[in-house]
Every structure is written in structure tokens, then in C-alpha cells.
Design a protein around this motif. Structure first.
Motif, PDB file in Angstrom:
ATOM      1  N   ILE A 124       0.874  -1.238   0.028  1.00  0.00           N
ATOM      2  CA  ILE A 124       0.063   0.237  -0.097  1.00  0.00           C
ATOM      3  C   ILE A 124       0.779   1.166   0.053  1.00  0.00           C
ATOM      4  O   ILE A 124       1.826   1.371   0.752  1.00  0.00           O
ATOM      5  N   VAL A 234      -5.733   5.226  -6.841  1.00  0.00           N
ATOM      6  CA  VAL A 234      -6.716   6.241  -6.336  1.00  0.00           C
ATOM      7  C   VAL A 234      -5.982   7.321  -6.303  1.00  0.00           C
ATOM      8  O   VAL A 234      -5.122   7.633  -5.681  1.00  0.00           O
ATOM      9  N   CYS A 260     -14.683   3.961   1.101  1.00  0.00           N
ATOM     10  CA  CYS A 260     -14.350   2.707   2.111  1.00  0.00           C
ATOM     11  C   CYS A 260     -14.773   1.294   1.417  1.00  0.00           C
ATOM     12  O   CYS A 260     -14.109   0.201   1.588  1.00  0.00           O
ATOM     13  N   SER A 263     -12.267   0.359  -1.460  1.00  0.00           N
ATOM     14  CA  SER A 263     -11.132   0.092  -0.859  1.00  0.00           C
ATOM     15  C   SER A 263     -11.150  -1.520  -0.289  1.00  0.00           C
ATOM     16  O   SER A 263     -10.374  -2.288  -0.619  1.00  0.00           O
ATOM     17  N   ARG A 264     -12.541  -1.750   0.265  1.00  0.00           N
ATOM     18  CA  ARG A 264     -12.672  -3.076   0.765  1.00  0.00           C
ATOM     19  C   ARG A 264     -12.838  -4.006  -0.598  1.00  0.00           C
ATOM     20  O   ARG A 264     -12.201  -5.502  -0.397  1.00  0.00           O
ATOM     21  N   TYR A 275      -1.550  -1.137  -4.243  1.00  0.00           N
ATOM     22  CA  TYR A 275      -2.505  -0.054  -3.906  1.00  0.00           C
ATOM     23  C   TYR A 275      -2.006   1.355  -3.706  1.00  0.00           C
ATOM     24  O   TYR A 275      -1.597   1.396  -2.745  1.00  0.00           O
ATOM     25  N   LEU A 277      -2.463   5.180  -3.045  1.00  0.00           N
ATOM     26  CA  LEU A 277      -3.469   6.227  -2.599  1.00  0.00           C
ATOM     27  C   LEU A 277      -2.751   7.453  -2.789  1.00  0.00           C
ATOM     28  O   LEU A 277      -1.729   7.899  -2.074  1.00  0.00           O
ATOM     29  N   MET A 297     -10.132   4.005   4.970  1.00  0.00           N
ATOM     30  CA  MET A 297      -9.948   3.096   3.647  1.00  0.00           C
ATOM     31  C   MET A 297      -9.201   2.213   3.916  1.00  0.00           C
ATOM     32  O   MET A 297      -9.202   0.863   3.439  1.00  0.00           O
ATOM     33  N   LEU A 298      -7.882   2.342   4.563  1.00  0.00           N
ATOM     34  CA  LEU A 298      -6.948   1.317   4.760  1.00  0.00           C
ATOM     35  C   LEU A 298      -7.449   0.220   5.629  1.00  0.00           C
ATOM     36  O   LEU A 298      -7.261  -0.896   5.150  1.00  0.00           O
ATOM     37  N   PHE A 301      -9.428  -1.831   3.557  1.00  0.00           N
ATOM     38  CA  PHE A 301      -8.839  -2.721   2.678  1.00  0.00           C
ATOM     39  C   PHE A 301      -8.447  -3.887   3.283  1.00  0.00           C
ATOM     40  O   PHE A 301      -8.240  -5.308   2.740  1.00  0.00           O
TER      41      PHE A 301
END
Length: 379
Positions: A124, A234, A260, A263-264, A275, A277, A297-298, A301
């Protein structure tokens, strides 16, 4: 085995005490369990499922600077959240050191990402400007990995003549040779910001673009898109200003909850390995609300990655329900996971691709699902 010794030349350590205002973390907070690269220790990257990498590079954007403030502000908020997913191990590789030039920063980021990708880790990137997506892609291209890319962005950064790299990097990605992009998805563009010819260009390339309004009508339709994605990028401008105060592009966009959910979905992908951001500017943030949004959001994820770990392999037939259907004289099979409820459909070459329940319903009505048709066109 990850050889971190040669990566240390590109990275600077992070201090937990600095991130938490000299306070100790609760035993159940993420900051307590994360394996952090600091002045005293090197994380066990081989044991980690998810690796964080801070890249505060903004010289490719309007800010034209580099700073660790953005990644560290996001870390500070993320580490204060509670760790519900004890099956996941998180390591933090620290922050990428600024190079002498933007090209140096790209090269360093590629080197670090490639090492982790080759070790089958999920990385990430807590990023700076959105042009870092190009360096994210080059980490795969340097190894000649052919990948599917998804980008969530209110804009389409395809300008041929641009004063900043973050508005034209897609042109470079799409046109350079050799090219290693198998497919590209653009999620959440806002039509009034996008020149129509850009969409025509992407359609000719058989790339898929999803307008913000269409995505918001049925967000679950994007889950199969992200399930098949290797690299997700993103730009935080996809989120409306009210839910992301540091983003001043538009009053419209995805809500914080929808961001969110996306992100999931990314976390649930068995394909995804990076990923990014991007676009967080702490100088414009109000009460760290955008940093809190990214931190959540993390968290989602990780929630998706926990679901992904429970999913069966497609060859484990007992874990799926099978539905045999004929539409417009085409016989095919849909399968549904008993564990997660996700769907796949079979193409004529017998390959299964991710799909949604709506595709099954369309096929049941003797119509061709657009997802099936687009996949065939690309073949």
C-alpha cells in the motif's frame, strides 16, 4: 526472501512515538502490532501480508515538492484505529527518500516495489501526487509482467501537453513500447471534467470507463472489476469535498462510505499486489479529516483482505454452486462462492472471469451480459 539491505539506501525510518505524540499505543491498536522500520529495528517483511510504503513525492504535481508530512499524517490516524484482523500481519517500510529529481524518485519507487512484488507481498503506497502511478506501473513493466490496472479518479490524466506530470502520465503509460497493460479500468470519472475525445480514445483501446453516477447507482458492479485487478491507483479527488476537505476539485464525488467500500473490494482481490493512494495534501486538510478518511479506507482494505483469505480456489468445485445457462445460443456456466457469495462466469475458452449477480440475471433473460461481451471483444 526479501533482501532489505539494498532497499535501505532508498528509505528513511519512521518513529512510532513521533506519530503518537510520545504516547504508547493500546495493545489492540494497529500502531501496537505493526512491524515498523525504525531507528532500532528492521521488520520481518517475509512474514508480512501487507506492507506500507510512504512516498511523499509531489514534484510531479502542482505543489512541486517532496515531503513525508502526508504519509506520516495518514499513518498517525491509521495506527490509532483498532486491529480487528489478527490474521493479517502488517509491516511498514518507512518513507521513500527524496531523490535529486522526479526521475530519481520514480526509479527508487520502482526498485522498492519490485522487490516486494516479486516476494508476493501486497504493498500500500501512501502517496504524494498522482503521477506516481506511472512509477507504480513501471515496477511491473521492468519485470515484463502483463497486468490489469484500475484507476479511481474524477479526472482522466491523459493530456498530451501538460505543465505537470500528474495530468498527463496516462498518455505515457498507454503509448510507451513495449507495453505491458493487458487491460485498463477507469472508475468514477466526472463527465464535465473530461474531454469527450479522451473517452473515445479509451473505448477504441477496449478499455472500460465507469462514470461516477453509474458506479454510484450500483457500487457492487465494481467489485468484479477490482477482483481482476493487479494494480489499483486512487486519486483522492474521487471523493467529494465535504468528505475529503483536502480535496478542493469538486463538491461532487464518491462519499466517504463509498470510498471505503471500493477499498474493501480492492482488498478482496486475489490478484492485487499494489494499491496506491495519491493526492493527499495535509496543508489543505481540516482537522485531519481527509487523513482520517484515508486511514479508514486502509482499515477496510484489510477487512477485504481478511475476506479474500477465506475464499476457495476456483478448482475446489465443492465450494461453489454451479448454474448452467444458455443465452443467444451460447452455453455457459456461472459459479457462486458458498463462502463469500461472489460470482464468476465462463467464457468460450473455458476461462472463468469475475462477474456480478446482475450478469447472471441478464444471461437468464437470454441477453448477453455486457461484461461477457467486452471480454470477448478484448480477446
Amino acid at each position: 526472501m526479501i533482501d532489505f539491505s539494498h532497499l535501505q539506501d532508498f528509505l528513511s525510518p519512521v518513529s512510532k512515538s513521533f506519530l503518537n505524540d510520545e504516547n504508547e499505543y493500546d495493545d489492540y491498536q494497529i500502531g501496537h502490532v505493526v512491524d515498523l522500520y525504525d531507528e532500532d529495528s528492521i521488520p520481518d517483511f517475509d512474514a508480512a501480508h501487507i506492507i506500507l510504503l510512504g512516498v511523499g513525492e509531489q514534484r510531479g504535481g502542482a505543489a512541486r515538492k517532496t515531503s513525508h508530512t502526508g504519509p506520516d499524517t495518514i499513518r498517525s490516524e491509521f495506527y490509532r484505529l483498532y486491529h480487528w484482523h489478527r490474521d493479517l500481519k502488517i509491516a511498514d517500510a518507512g518513507n521513500l527518500l527524496p531523490g535529486n529529481s522526479l526521475i530519481d524518485a520514480y526509479a527508487a519507487m520502482r526498485t522498492v516495489l519490485t522487490e516486494f512484488i516479486d516476494a508476493n507481498k501486497t504493498v500500500i503506497i501512501l502517496g504524494g501526487s498522482h503521477d506516481l502511478t506511472y512509477a507504480q506501473y513501471r515496477a511491473y513493466a521492468d519485470k515484463k509482467y502483463i497486468i490489469e490496472i484500475s484507476v479511481a479518479d474524477a479526472l482522466i490524466d491523459l493530456m498530451e501537453e501538460s505543465s505537470t506530470a500528474d495530468t498527463g502520465f496516462l498518455m505515457t503509460m498507454f503509448t510507451e513500447q513495449p507495453n505491458y497493460i493487458r487491460h485498463y479500468n477507469h472508475i468514477g470519472f466526472q463527465s464535465y471534467f473530461v474531454q469527450p475525445r479522451m473517452l473515445e480514445t479509451l473505448d477504441k483501446l477496449r478499455f472500460d470507463c465507469f462514470r461516477l453516477g453509474k458506479v454510484r447507482e450500483n457500487l457492487e458492479e465494481i467489485e468484479p472489476v477490482l477482483r481482476n485487478t493487479d494494480m489499483f491507483s486512487v486519486d483522492l479527488n474521487m471523493i467529494k469535498h465535504a468528505d475529503s476537505p483536502a480535496n478542493s476539485l469538486s463538491p461532487n464525488g464518491f462519499s466517504g462510505e463509498e470510498a471505503c467500500a471500493l477499498s474493501r473490494y480492492a482488498g478482496m482481490s486475489s490478484q492485487l499486489s499494489t494499491y496506491g493512494l495519491y493526492g493527499y495534501n495535509p496543508a489543505k486538510d481540516k482537522d485531519n479529516l481527509t487523513a482520517k478518511q484515508v486511514a479508514q479506507m486502509l482499515w477496510y482494505f484489510m477487512d477485504g483482505r481478511s475476506v479474500k483469505a477465506k475464499e476457495a480456489m476456483l478448482h475446489e468445485k465443492e465450494a461453489f454452486l454451479e448454474f448452467h445457462i444458455a443465452f443467444t445460443d451460447i452455453n455457459t456456466t456461472f459459479i457462486k462462492s458458498k463462502k463469500t457469495g461472489r460470482w464468476w462466469m465462463q467464457l468460450p475458452d473455458k476461462q472463468f472471469i469475475p462477474c456480478a449477480y446482475s450478469d447472471y440475471l441478464i444471461a437468464s433473460n437470454n441477453e448477453i451480459p455486457e461484461r461477457w461481451l467486452r471480454s470477448q471483444e478484448r480477446l
